[in-house]
Write an enzyme that holds these catalytic residues in place. Structure first.
Site, PDB file in Angstrom:
ATOM      1  CD  GLU A 233      25.013 -22.521  50.794  1.00  0.00           C
ATOM      2  OE1 GLU A 233      25.988 -22.833  50.101  1.00  0.00           O
ATOM      3  OE2 GLU A 233      25.119 -21.808  51.806  1.00  0.00           O
TER       4      GLU A 233
ATOM      5  CG  ASP B 157      27.341 -26.292  51.067  1.00  0.00           C
ATOM      6  OD1 ASP B 157      27.951 -27.334  51.391  1.00  0.00           O
ATOM      7  OD2 ASP B 157      27.671 -25.168  51.462  1.00  0.00           O
TER       8      ASP B 157
ATOM      9  CG  HIS C 157      33.279 -22.551  53.784  1.00  0.00           C
ATOM     10  ND1 HIS C 157      33.213 -23.361  54.897  1.00  0.00           N
ATOM     11  CD2 HIS C 157      32.060 -22.648  53.190  1.00  0.00           C
ATOM     12  CE1 HIS C 157      32.014 -23.938  54.957  1.00  0.00           C
ATOM     13  NE2 HIS C 157      31.295 -23.511  53.935  1.00  0.00           N
TER      14      HIS C 157
END
Ligand code: 3PY
Ligand code: MG
Length: 254
Positions: free
Chosen positions: A149, A175, A48
């Protein structure tokens, strides 16, 4: 706070109770400075954050030797991406969204040279005149962290932790809370023995795996540690620049 030297500080390893920083913005200079300022490890986020292979190589080339570990969170459980991060000089990979023992086995296979795994030999430090590591030494000093996650990962966490070669269970609270239909705060507030975090920590202990996690701020990092999560990303590069800016602007005349 000035830069510390390797002599002044013995950084704690990514497999131990330690404090790391997470980098989203691509800046080899920032990465090197953060390592010199005292973090135990610096993680480049290729999922990310902005890090591509070239930028991981640039950061690795300027990473100060002996001052903490260079860690890469790869974009996905991809054989080539894991090998490329390690070839560049990372000593640990964090592999996101692992939900089954088969996926964990794939992460391990990509991380370690034979006979443990299937990593291909070709470390890049030879390009800039650094020393390369023999397969055995690299296998000893490299860490494979798999991210827990999702609800599916939580259901299989015992089997994932049991995979030989998995060194660390790394919690992605954003997440995980999304997948469980809750919030990061509620996850951290849940102090029951059957809570998701308690379960991950217990499984980690049972299998001798470090349990790490992404906090992103020192306040959340303290909450993670209260829950038994010891290898923590305690800040991000973006948080540090925002906090530094806020502190600097406090002196602005009104
Ligand atoms: C998460 O919290 O889900 C992460 O992956 C941390 O960046
Ligand atoms: Mg995540």
């Amino acid at each position: 706070m000035g830069y510390v030297t390797a002599e002044e500080r013995k950084p704690r390893g990514f497999r131990e109770s330690s404090s790391g920083v997470w980098c989203d913005d691509v800046s080899p200079g920032m990465v090197a400075r953060l390592a010199r300022l005292g973090f135990d490890w610096v993680c480049l986020d290729a999922q990310h954050g902005g890090y591509s292979r070239t930028e991981i190589i640039d950061a690795a080339r300027s990473f100060p030797a002996g001052l903490g570990e260079l860690v890469v969170r790869v974009a996905t459980c991809d054989f080539a991406a894991i090998g490329a991060a390690l070839d560049a000089g990372a000593s640990a990979v964090i592999v996101p969204q692992i939900e089954s023992p088969a996926q964990a086995e794939r992460a391990v296979a990509a991380t370690f040279y034979p006979p443990v795994g299937e990593r291909s030999m070709g470390q890049l430090s030879r390009i800039w005149g650094g020393s390369t590591m023999a397969a055995e030494e690299a296998n000893r000093s490299t860490t494979c962290a798999v991210m827990i996650e999702s609800a599916a990962a939580l259901r299989s966490v015992e089997e994932i932790a049991a995979v030989s070669g998995v060194d660390q269970l790394f919690v992605g609270p954003n997440d995980l809370s999304l997948s469980l239909g809750t919030t990061v705060q509620a996850l951290l507030d849940d102090d029951s023995e059957t809570s998701p975090l308690a379960r991950i920590v217990r499984v980690g202990e049972e299998h001798g795996r470090t349990v790490g996690g992404f906090a992103g701020t020192p306040e959340l990092a303290d909450r993670f540690r209260e829950r038994g999560i010891s290898c923590v990303a305690v800040a991000t590069d973006l948080w540090i620049t925002a906090e530094g800016t806020r502190a600097a602007l406090r002196s602005r005349s009104s």
